[in-house]
Write an enzyme that holds these catalytic residues in place. Structure first.
Site, PDB file in Angstrom:
ATOM      1  CB  CYS A   1      16.325 -14.564 -45.426  1.00  0.00           C
ATOM      2  SG  CYS A   1      17.720 -14.579 -44.089  1.00  0.00           S
TER       3      CYS A   1
ATOM      4  CG  HIS B   1      17.848 -12.524 -48.565  1.00  0.00           C
ATOM      5  ND1 HIS B   1      17.466 -11.529 -47.648  1.00  0.00           N
ATOM      6  CD2 HIS B   1      18.462 -13.653 -47.985  1.00  0.00           C
ATOM      7  CE1 HIS B   1      18.104 -11.952 -46.608  1.00  0.00           C
ATOM      8  NE2 HIS B   1      18.826 -12.917 -46.770  1.00  0.00           N
TER       9      HIS B   1
ATOM     10  CG  ASN C   1      20.892 -11.340 -43.951  1.00  0.00           C
ATOM     11  OD1 ASN C   1      19.627 -11.103 -44.231  1.00  0.00           O
ATOM     12  ND2 ASN C   1      21.392 -12.599 -44.201  1.00  0.00           N
TER      13      ASN C   1
HETATM   14  O1  UT7 Z   1      20.086 -15.440 -45.321  1.00  0.00           O
HETATM   15  C1  UT7 Z   1      20.897 -16.676 -44.958  1.00  0.00           C
HETATM   16  C2  UT7 Z   1      21.703 -16.239 -43.880  1.00  0.00           C
HETATM   17  N1  UT7 Z   1      23.033 -16.724 -44.013  1.00  0.00           N
HETATM   18  C3  UT7 Z   1      24.044 -16.859 -45.349  1.00  0.00           C
HETATM   19  O2  UT7 Z   1      23.454 -16.188 -46.206  1.00  0.00           O
HETATM   20  C4  UT7 Z   1      25.245 -17.137 -44.946  1.00  0.00           C
HETATM   21  C5  UT7 Z   1      25.898 -17.579 -46.328  1.00  0.00           C
HETATM   22  N2  UT7 Z   1      27.215 -17.766 -46.260  1.00  0.00           N
HETATM   23  C6  UT7 Z   1      28.242 -16.636 -46.241  1.00  0.00           C
HETATM   24  O3  UT7 Z   1      27.828 -15.585 -46.548  1.00  0.00           O
HETATM   25  C7  UT7 Z   1      29.690 -17.190 -46.271  1.00  0.00           C
HETATM   26  O4  UT7 Z   1      29.823 -18.312 -46.079  1.00  0.00           O
HETATM   27  C8  UT7 Z   1      30.130 -16.459 -44.875  1.00  0.00           C
HETATM   28  C9  UT7 Z   1      30.373 -15.019 -45.177  1.00  0.00           C
HETATM   29  C10 UT7 Z   1      29.483 -16.791 -43.690  1.00  0.00           C
HETATM   30  C11 UT7 Z   1      31.736 -16.999 -44.494  1.00  0.00           C
HETATM   31  O5  UT7 Z   1      32.473 -16.661 -45.910  1.00  0.00           O
HETATM   32  P1  UT7 Z   1      33.546 -17.812 -46.540  1.00  0.00           P
HETATM   33  O6  UT7 Z   1      33.982 -17.205 -47.632  1.00  0.00           O
HETATM   34  O7  UT7 Z   1      32.240 -19.015 -46.886  1.00  0.00           O
HETATM   35  O8  UT7 Z   1      34.381 -18.067 -45.356  1.00  0.00           O
HETATM   36  P2  UT7 Z   1      34.579 -19.414 -44.489  1.00  0.00           P
HETATM   37  O9  UT7 Z   1      33.655 -19.801 -43.665  1.00  0.00           O
HETATM   38  O10 UT7 Z   1      35.326 -20.368 -45.702  1.00  0.00           O
HETATM   39  O11 UT7 Z   1      35.935 -19.014 -43.710  1.00  0.00           O
HETATM   40  C12 UT7 Z   1      37.450 -18.588 -44.328  1.00  0.00           C
HETATM   41  C13 UT7 Z   1      38.235 -18.186 -43.294  1.00  0.00           C
HETATM   42  C14 UT7 Z   1      38.260 -19.233 -41.952  1.00  0.00           C
HETATM   43  O12 UT7 Z   1      39.575 -19.105 -41.440  1.00  0.00           O
HETATM   44  P3  UT7 Z   1      40.542 -20.466 -41.879  1.00  0.00           P
HETATM   45  O13 UT7 Z   1      39.717 -21.557 -41.244  1.00  0.00           O
HETATM   46  O14 UT7 Z   1      40.675 -20.491 -43.466  1.00  0.00           O
HETATM   47  O15 UT7 Z   1      42.009 -20.313 -41.257  1.00  0.00           O
HETATM   48  C15 UT7 Z   1      37.507 -18.486 -41.094  1.00  0.00           C
HETATM   49  O16 UT7 Z   1      37.784 -18.927 -39.652  1.00  0.00           O
HETATM   50  O17 UT7 Z   1      37.904 -16.788 -42.552  1.00  0.00           O
HETATM   51  C16 UT7 Z   1      37.860 -17.094 -41.316  1.00  0.00           C
HETATM   52  N3  UT7 Z   1      36.746 -15.948 -40.673  1.00  0.00           N
HETATM   53  C17 UT7 Z   1      36.856 -14.809 -40.537  1.00  0.00           C
HETATM   54  N4  UT7 Z   1      38.222 -14.184 -40.760  1.00  0.00           N
HETATM   55  C18 UT7 Z   1      37.781 -12.752 -40.418  1.00  0.00           C
HETATM   56  C19 UT7 Z   1      35.467 -16.473 -40.743  1.00  0.00           C
HETATM   57  N5  UT7 Z   1      34.714 -15.234 -40.301  1.00  0.00           N
HETATM   58  C20 UT7 Z   1      35.721 -14.107 -40.331  1.00  0.00           C
HETATM   59  C21 UT7 Z   1      35.659 -13.032 -39.899  1.00  0.00           C
HETATM   60  N6  UT7 Z   1      36.727 -12.257 -39.905  1.00  0.00           N
HETATM   61  N7  UT7 Z   1      34.514 -12.326 -39.381  1.00  0.00           N
END
Ligand code: UT7
Length: 325
Positions: free
Chosen positions: A113, A252, A282
């Protein structure tokens, strides 16, 4: 020493949209979760028979027309991508070939990225030697080729698209400074496991879905906020600037919450921050040139602009430039 001035900007996405409601139909997710956690509403998907070189071709055509340049005058083209058309050959040479840049040499630069920021600073060094007059920098990706649509934690984030700039030698303005960083600890936190020389693709790896991007979203989130904020501060200080002196911050586009946190931590009002993640998600190396392309009408000669990025590797950094037109 000549300066490297951006004299034109171009962008390209296909018309095909993959919306949050489309994703709801194929995985356990919903528009509300995606919107509140990421700011993304939809992404663009390149057709099956198109790849990064098609983004490049479209962008080069715009850049030549907008900068009144002839194809033969371009000396070099750098393509920032981690999803090039092939492993061999590089995509930059294919873009040169398709666009008739008969006197240019080209190479790809993979910094995930952060690719566009790294490539722009690399290109500026060529101009500053005085030997290269016109250099094109492309940042583009076909991320959807590497998405596992059974993995809701990653596939909802990424889309296809990209853009680029014409860099020309000039007296005033241009690319001024950059602070670029890397940390290989990131190797394990964002990757495509198979398909490279360590784990060539075979049936077992294909069946295990090892040819797709996986990531540790939470770790990346924290590091992205820290990495982008700290290098913006560093580049401002090194150039005796404060946030008030900067017209545009171009981050980004990985997650709107990351962008808000960066802006907040360095006192940048959101009115001065370019934002288009809702429409494209992204696009990795494509996000920053896509922002410049969309905000071109709001950029004015002499504006101080900071680009900042964080990506796989890890790679990150911030670049300071003055807009030249
Ligand atoms: O350019 C670099 C590329 N990558 C990035 O920039 C990624 C950076 N990270 C992020 O943007 C965030 O960490 C994410 C968007 C990937 C995830 O968001 P988060 O607020 O960190 O969520 P989390 O991973 O803590 O998950 C929270 C909950 C989980 O459920 P439980 O365990 O609390 O029951 C996940 O299973 O959200 C659930 N979850 C979803 N629910 C609905 C994860 N993905 C999804 C989804 N839809 N797509």
């Amino acid at each position: 020493m000549p300066n490297a001035l951006i004299t034109a900007v171009g962008g390209y996405v296909s018309d095909k949209i993959l919306s949050n409601s489309d994703l709801e139909k194929i995985m356990d997710t919903n528009d509300e979760w995606i919107t509140t956690r990421t700011g993304i509403k939809e992404r663009r998907v390149l057709p099956e028979d198109q790849a990064v070189s098609d983004i490049g071709l479209n962008v080069v055509q715009q850049l030549l027309a907008k900068s009144n340049s002839r194809a033969e005058e371009v000396d070099l083209l750098i393509c920032a991508t981690c999803t090039g058309d092939y492993i061999i050959p590089d995509t930059a040479n294919n873009i040169c070939y398709k666009s008739g840049l008969v006197n240019a040499f080209g190479f790809d630069l993979n910094a995930a990225c952060s690719g566009f920021v790294f490539a722009l600073y690399t290109a500026a060094q060529f101009i500053e030697t005085g030997r290269y007059k016109k250099v094109i920098v492309i940042g583009g990706e076909k991320m959807t080729s590497y998405m596992n649509y059974e993995d809701r934690t990653t596939s909802i984030l990424f889309g296809d698209g990209g853009g680029g700039v014409m860099l020309e030698a000039g007296e005033e303005y241009g690319v001024i400074d950059a602070i670029l960083k890397g940390d290989g600890i990131g190797c394990q936190m964002l990757k495509v496991e198979a398909g490279g020389s360590l784990k060539p693709m075979n049936q077992e790896r294909l069946d295990n879905r090892e040819g797709f991007v996986t990531q540790d979203g939470r770790q990346i989130y924290k590091r992205a906020v820290n990495g982008m904020s700290s290098t913006v501060v560093e580049v401002l200080e090194r150039n005796n600037l404060t946030a008030q002196d900067i017209r545009w911050l171009v981050p980004h586009q990985a997650n709107e919450r990351i962008i808000n946190s960066v802006a907040n931590s360095i006192d940048f009002p959101m009115e001065k921050v370019m934002l288009n993640i809702a429409k494209y998600g992204n696009t990795s190396a494509g996000t920053i040139p896509l922002c410049l392309w969309e905000y071109e009408d709001q950029l004015n000669k002499g504006d101080n602009v900071i680009l900042t990025s964080f990506g796989g590797g890890f790679t990150w950094g911030s670049l300071y430039l003055k807009w030249a037109y």
